[in-house]
Write a protein that holds these residues in place. Structure first.
Motif, PDB file in Angstrom:
ATOM      1  N   ARG A  76      47.361  39.726  36.817  1.00 42.96           N
ATOM      2  CA  ARG A  76      45.944  39.480  37.004  1.00 42.96           C
ATOM      3  C   ARG A  76      45.733  38.642  38.262  1.00 42.96           C
ATOM      4  NH1 ARG A  76      41.812  37.280  32.354  1.00 42.96           N
ATOM      5  NH2 ARG A  76      40.025  38.275  33.343  1.00 42.96           N
ATOM      6  N   CYS A  77      44.654  38.928  38.988  1.00 37.62           N
ATOM      7  CA  CYS A  77      44.360  38.195  40.209  1.00 37.62           C
ATOM      8  C   CYS A  77      43.928  36.766  39.889  1.00 37.62           C
ATOM      9  CB  CYS A  77      43.258  38.907  41.001  1.00 37.62           C
ATOM     10  SG  CYS A  77      42.780  38.022  42.514  1.00 37.62           S
ATOM     11  N   GLY A  78      44.574  35.802  40.536  1.00 39.76           N
ATOM     12  CA  GLY A  78      44.227  34.403  40.325  1.00 39.76           C
ATOM     13  C   GLY A  78      42.923  34.016  40.997  1.00 39.76           C
ATOM     14  N   GLU A  79      42.421  34.860  41.880  1.00 39.11           N
ATOM     15  CA  GLU A  79      41.197  34.567  42.611  1.00 39.11           C
ATOM     16  C   GLU A  79      39.955  35.065  41.867  1.00 39.11           C
ATOM     17  OE1 GLU A  79      41.484  32.847  45.407  1.00 39.11           O
ATOM     18  OE2 GLU A  79      39.330  32.734  45.749  1.00 39.11           O
ATOM     19  N   CYS A  80      39.976  36.349  41.455  1.00 40.37           N
ATOM     20  CA  CYS A  80      38.763  36.945  40.866  1.00 40.37           C
ATOM     21  C   CYS A  80      38.956  37.449  39.439  1.00 40.37           C
ATOM     22  CB  CYS A  80      38.252  38.086  41.750  1.00 40.37           C
ATOM     23  SG  CYS A  80      39.225  39.607  41.615  1.00 40.37           S
ATOM     24  N   GLY A  81      40.202  37.445  38.942  1.00 43.43           N
ATOM     25  CA  GLY A  81      40.432  37.843  37.552  1.00 43.43           C
ATOM     26  C   GLY A  81      40.648  39.331  37.339  1.00 43.43           C
ATOM     27  N   ARG A  83      47.938  43.905  46.376  1.00 40.42           N
ATOM     28  CA  ARG A  83      46.693  43.370  46.904  1.00 40.42           C
ATOM     29  C   ARG A  83      45.602  43.660  45.882  1.00 40.42           C
ATOM     30  NH1 ARG A  83      44.090  44.494  52.897  1.00 40.42           N
ATOM     31  NH2 ARG A  83      43.013  42.488  52.980  1.00 40.42           N
ATOM     32  N   CYS A  84      44.846  42.642  45.530  1.00 38.76           N
ATOM     33  CA  CYS A  84      43.822  42.789  44.499  1.00 38.76           C
ATOM     34  C   CYS A  84      42.798  43.862  44.902  1.00 38.76           C
ATOM     35  CB  CYS A  84      43.120  41.456  44.268  1.00 38.76           C
ATOM     36  SG  CYS A  84      41.786  41.578  43.055  1.00 38.76           S
ATOM     37  N   ALA A  85      42.552  44.792  43.969  1.00 43.68           N
ATOM     38  CA  ALA A  85      41.570  45.851  44.220  1.00 43.68           C
ATOM     39  C   ALA A  85      40.146  45.303  44.131  1.00 43.68           C
ATOM     40  CB  ALA A  85      41.760  46.993  43.228  1.00 43.68           C
ATOM     41  N   GLY A  86      39.989  44.136  43.502  1.00 49.05           N
ATOM     42  CA  GLY A  86      38.660  43.553  43.354  1.00 49.05           C
ATOM     43  C   GLY A  86      38.233  42.738  44.564  1.00 49.05           C
ATOM     44  N   CYS A  87      39.090  41.809  45.004  1.00 46.92           N
ATOM     45  CA  CYS A  87      38.685  40.883  46.068  1.00 46.92           C
ATOM     46  C   CYS A  87      39.544  41.008  47.326  1.00 46.92           C
ATOM     47  CB  CYS A  87      38.710  39.443  45.554  1.00 46.92           C
ATOM     48  SG  CYS A  87      40.357  38.791  45.269  1.00 46.92           S
ATOM     49  N   GLY A  88      40.618  41.787  47.277  1.00 48.52           N
ATOM     50  CA  GLY A  88      41.426  42.010  48.470  1.00 48.52           C
ATOM     51  C   GLY A  88      42.497  40.973  48.718  1.00 48.52           C
TER      52      GLY A  88
HETATM   53 ZN   LIG Z   1      40.990  39.441  43.126  1.00 47.83          ZN
END
Ligand SMILES: [Zn+2]
Length: 142
Positions: free
Chosen positions: A46-51, A32-37
């Motif tokens: 790398r998260c495809g949503e927020c990078g 689970r992305c630590a940046g955007c969840g």
């Molecule tokens: Zn993210």
């Protein structure tokens, strides 16, 4: 996160090592992305949503619904270990509460209620020869 998996998947990007480690420890975890969840599966670096490059490998209940399924009638060359199980069903399970993340596995138990949308629960199995030395998760219709 840098992780060198002892179980590289042929053709994979090796971002899923912690999935196998957790499964071997009896835990079902997805990144689970630590940046955007956002849940991200299959795993990426790398998260495809927020990078973001940071993921938390978060424990989940291995529960969901059947997104799709297929029956294997033939022992393919790359799955000879399962020749004795043919025919068997493989399900693609949309995990509850995980942004539509879908995990694949063999169906165990009664198939009478198998259909798209059927609720299923997973059971984690220890690494085996049949699973090429990987731990695995099998799904049962609830
Ligand atoms: Zn993210």
């Amino acid at each position: 996160m840098n992780h060198n998996s002892p179980r590289p998947i042929a053709g994979g990007i090796a971002a899923d090592g912690l999935y196998w480690d957790a499964l071997e420890a009896g835990e079902f975890r997805l990144p689970r992305c630590a940046g955007c969840g956002r849940w991200t599966w299959p795993a990426h670096w790398r998260c495809g949503e927020c990078g973001s490059w940071d993921f938390d490998w978060t424990a989940l209940q291995p529960k969901g619904v059947v997104y799709s399924w297929t029956r294997t009638w033939y022992a393919f060359d790359r799955t000879r270990e399962r020749a004795g199980d043919v025919p068997y069903v493989v399900v693609l399970v949309e995990i509850d509460g995980a942004d539509g993340a879908r995990v694949m596995g063999v169906l165990a138990g009664d198939e009478a209620a198998l259909k798209i949308g059927a609720p299923v629960a997973g059971t984690i199995l220890a690494p085996s020869q049949k699973a090429k030395g990987y731990p695995s998760i099998v799904w049962s219709v609830q």
